[in-house]
Design a protein around this motif. Sequence first.
Motif: not given
Length: 393
Positions: A225, A232, A269, A273, A382, A391
């Motif tokens: 995360r 990332a 995902a 997100y 991601h 994000p």
Amino acid sequence: MADVEFDHVSKIYDNGFMAVNELSLRIDDGEFLVLVGPSGCGKSTALRMVAGLEDISEGELRIDNERMNEVQPRERDIAMVFQSYALYPHLTVAENIGFGLTLRKMPKQEINARVRKAAATLGLVDLLERRPKMLSGGQRQRVAMGRAIVREPKVFLMDEPLSNLDAKLRVQMRAEIAKLQHDMGITTVYVTHDQVEAMTMADRVAVMRRGVLQQVDTPYELYDRPANLFVAGFIGSPAMNLLAGRVSVASGQVSVRIGDQTLDIAPAAVAAYPELADANGRDVTMGIRPEFFTFPAEQADPGQRLEIMIDLVESTGSETHVHFALPVAPVDTDDTRDLAEHAGDTVPEKATSTVVVAKLDGLARVRLADRISLGVNTGRCHFFDAATGAPLR
Ligand SMILES: Nc1ncnc2c1ncn2[C@@H]1O[C@H](COP(=O)(O)OP(=O)(O)OP(=O)(O)O)[C@@H](O)[C@H]1O
Ligand SMILES: [Mg+2]
């Protein structure tokens, strides 16, 4: 036993440069915390403020809830290990380890006892009468550790203590230091620019960039995360692939178009997100870790495959790394430029394709110039705002 707390701590050097920017971070009693980030991000400055070797410009530094800003270094009960461990060449190993205690006028008997104990812990008992020039790099490093251990401090501070060692020894010493810290239970702040070192040693990792703390979390949370695009791309080896894409949402299915191909995004995902669900038409940066490609692709849902041509195959025996290009311009933001600089890469000007790395099984039978289909585990991908790197959650 001690905890260490940075409370909105900043460091502004005399020339006006802000090396650490409002750092707030609490290191728990007995914890092994690693500060990691690219060169110049302020790691050593932060550590040196804990040691008292650097004045604190703003904010408060506390050890055991006590303000340290004005406390002299020698009164902080801290031991520090540096990259260059500068042993005294004319002293024996035993004298080097005990040197700080001799300076403090500790009784000889007590010094001997502490040196023996440290030497036993570090496997140096047979070397106590040697001089540093008769030691290997790893043994010298252990002597430097011994010098810190005998002090029996409240807090250990270590600044890149392994960077003078060769790769193999570094891996061995990193396990030794982590075990030693765990056994002794002494609160430790450890600085490195090597994210693998950070991830393997730390209880928690604090990622810094340009003086600003980006995220502090357990290694797995950082991996799973990441708080932003920079983290990332910084955590993971080989690094996460970052691809420019455009989201479409049709009858509840989220898809991302990358160049001339489209990937359907699995529900996991979208759960991680949630902004994806109403991101129809939005430009995003999609992050695919090399380990989330699958081959052969037959097992993957047809909407979760990429057709590619292999540009390079690297085999380590256990793994096969496949490089290929996708026809989209590389993501080009402050984040990706900092990441490229850290990795020693140069981003080609006006490139129209992005190099992607897939980590496949060592047994994968693939060759240069093969056209293959790769599965993508889109549920583990991601998603970040294309402009800000925030994000989509
Ligand atoms: N005395 C100083 N005066 C002005 N700027 C300084 C001073 N010392 C360090 N800096 C600057 O502050 C920033 C942070 O330096 P610091 O040594 O803390 O970085 P670092 O994260 O430890 O980097 P590295 O991984 O290269 O050791 C750098 O840009 C550095 O050039
Ligand atoms: Mg440094």
